[in-house]
Motif scaffolding. Sequence first.
Motif, PDB file in Angstrom:
ATOM      1  N   GLU A 327       0.819  -1.207   0.000  1.00 33.23           N
ATOM      2  CA  GLU A 327       0.000   0.000   0.000  1.00 33.23           C
ATOM      3  C   GLU A 327       0.854   1.259   0.000  1.00 33.23           C
ATOM      4  OE1 GLU A 327      -0.205  -2.459   2.094  1.00 33.23           O
ATOM      5  OE2 GLU A 327      -2.128  -3.442   1.725  1.00 33.23           O
ATOM      6  N   GLY A 328       1.981   1.201   0.716  1.00 40.00           N
ATOM      7  CA  GLY A 328       2.869   2.359   0.763  1.00 40.00           C
ATOM      8  C   GLY A 328       3.463   2.672  -0.601  1.00 40.00           C
ATOM      9  N   TRP A 329       3.861   1.623  -1.352  1.00 42.59           N
ATOM     10  CA  TRP A 329       4.429   1.860  -2.683  1.00 42.59           C
ATOM     11  C   TRP A 329       3.378   2.440  -3.623  1.00 42.59           C
ATOM     12  CZ3 TRP A 329       9.308   2.287  -3.097  1.00 42.59           C
ATOM     13  CH2 TRP A 329      10.185   1.509  -2.333  1.00 42.59           C
ATOM     14  N   VAL A 330       2.154   1.926  -3.542  1.00 44.49           N
ATOM     15  CA  VAL A 330       1.079   2.457  -4.390  1.00 44.49           C
ATOM     16  C   VAL A 330       0.851   3.933  -4.078  1.00 44.49           C
ATOM     17  CG1 VAL A 330      -1.379   2.310  -4.918  1.00 44.49           C
ATOM     18  CG2 VAL A 330      -0.032   0.217  -4.667  1.00 44.49           C
ATOM     19  N   ARG A 331       0.817   4.261  -2.779  1.00 41.73           N
ATOM     20  CA  ARG A 331       0.598   5.649  -2.372  1.00 41.73           C
ATOM     21  C   ARG A 331       1.744   6.550  -2.822  1.00 41.73           C
ATOM     22  NH1 ARG A 331      -0.034   4.678   2.457  1.00 41.73           N
ATOM     23  NH2 ARG A 331      -2.276   4.486   2.403  1.00 41.73           N
ATOM     24  N   GLY A 360      -0.877  -7.023  -9.099  1.00 38.58           N
ATOM     25  CA  GLY A 360      -1.762  -6.470 -10.110  1.00 38.58           C
ATOM     26  C   GLY A 360      -2.039  -5.003  -9.878  1.00 38.58           C
ATOM     27  N   GLU A 361      -2.022  -4.560  -8.625  1.00 40.66           N
ATOM     28  CA  GLU A 361      -2.275  -3.154  -8.299  1.00 40.66           C
ATOM     29  C   GLU A 361      -1.195  -2.255  -8.889  1.00 40.66           C
ATOM     30  OE1 GLU A 361      -4.345  -0.003  -6.179  1.00 40.66           O
ATOM     31  OE2 GLU A 361      -4.845  -1.992  -6.906  1.00 40.66           O
ATOM     32  N   LEU A 362       0.060  -2.629  -8.732  1.00 41.74           N
ATOM     33  CA  LEU A 362       1.162  -1.810  -9.262  1.00 41.74           C
ATOM     34  C   LEU A 362       1.183  -1.837 -10.787  1.00 41.74           C
ATOM     35  CD1 LEU A 362       4.015  -2.668  -6.734  1.00 41.74           C
ATOM     36  CD2 LEU A 362       2.878  -0.465  -7.020  1.00 41.74           C
TER      37      LEU A 362
END
Length: 378
Positions: A327-331, A360-362
Amino acid sequence: MVLWIILAALTAAVAAILILPFARAAKTASADRAGEVAVYRDQLAELDRDQAQGLIEPQEAEYARAEIGRRLLAAAAAGEGKEIAAPKARKYALATTVVTLVPPLVGLCLYLALGNPGLPDQPLEARLANPGNNVALLVAKAERHLAENPNDGAGWDLLAPIYFRSMRLGDAEMAYRNAIRILGPSPVRLAGLGETLVASNDGIVTEDARSAFEQAVKLDPDNPRSRFYVGLGFEQAGRAAEARAQFETIAKGSPADAPWMQLVNQHIVKNGGTIATGQDTAQAPGNPSQADVAAAANMSQGDRQAMIRGMVESLAERLKQDPNNLEGWVRLVRSYSVLGDKSSAEEALKSGLKQFPSSGELVALANEMGITVEGVAQ
């Protein structure tokens, strides 16, 4: 038995080739030196005859005799040195013989004592019957069984997640579909099929994948994993209201300290929703507190940008210390993108994909922002 005779003969031939030079070297060197001494002695005798016949001046004869004598002494000394070095050469030859012959002999004795030369080769059938802990053989055994019994739903159900973890996505999709066809749909099978389809499409929740997740949600409404992918599919399709409803449903049914709440809160805000007070400040690294929001309202545009930049850098520093935070990398990637810093966003995305290569999110984030990263399809 013929094979062992051939191998023994080859070993003996190699040993002979290695040892033979040591035996020949000393003899050749000794013979060469003896011939050289005889030549110099003949030259001295011939010189004496020439001087007696008056064919050479006495002074020149003395010079020639001195030079031949010097060469004769050098050859004789070299020959004596070879004789002195002969014992050392014999030691080297003995050492070479031991090193060449002893290991094969020891290995052969150990094999005859501990091995079983008469044991025939174990065919594939026998290895499949006793695969032990060999995962590849276990999978091969299951595949052979399913080739003979294609309607064994339990076998497909067992293989599907193994295929997925091995990134054999085509085989995983086939296995999940066969398991669902034979055993019927279940939340786990439908979610597994949906995740396989998402991974096969570089993080994009296709209509087929979203349909599988929606069926899983109908069978298990409290499953946040399937509901999250349903929301993500709506979000990628531009249906923000439906996406927000899915994420808000997850947030309402989840404990405040659930590990997925950071990501869910992100998507709620992204789709136009708001987060309940106190729900995000304790969990999301880099998010502003209520006090920060109040202070930012009275700041100039430049000061506000500086505050945002500082918070983003703080998040980047935290991720360096603890990179195991999807989540931190996505943010962080989204934050750099909002600031217009595409190069930093790309670097953050690369770092995040190193930690979570199958996220898949990244991957979806890279496609959404148009960021080109090696190994990520655009």
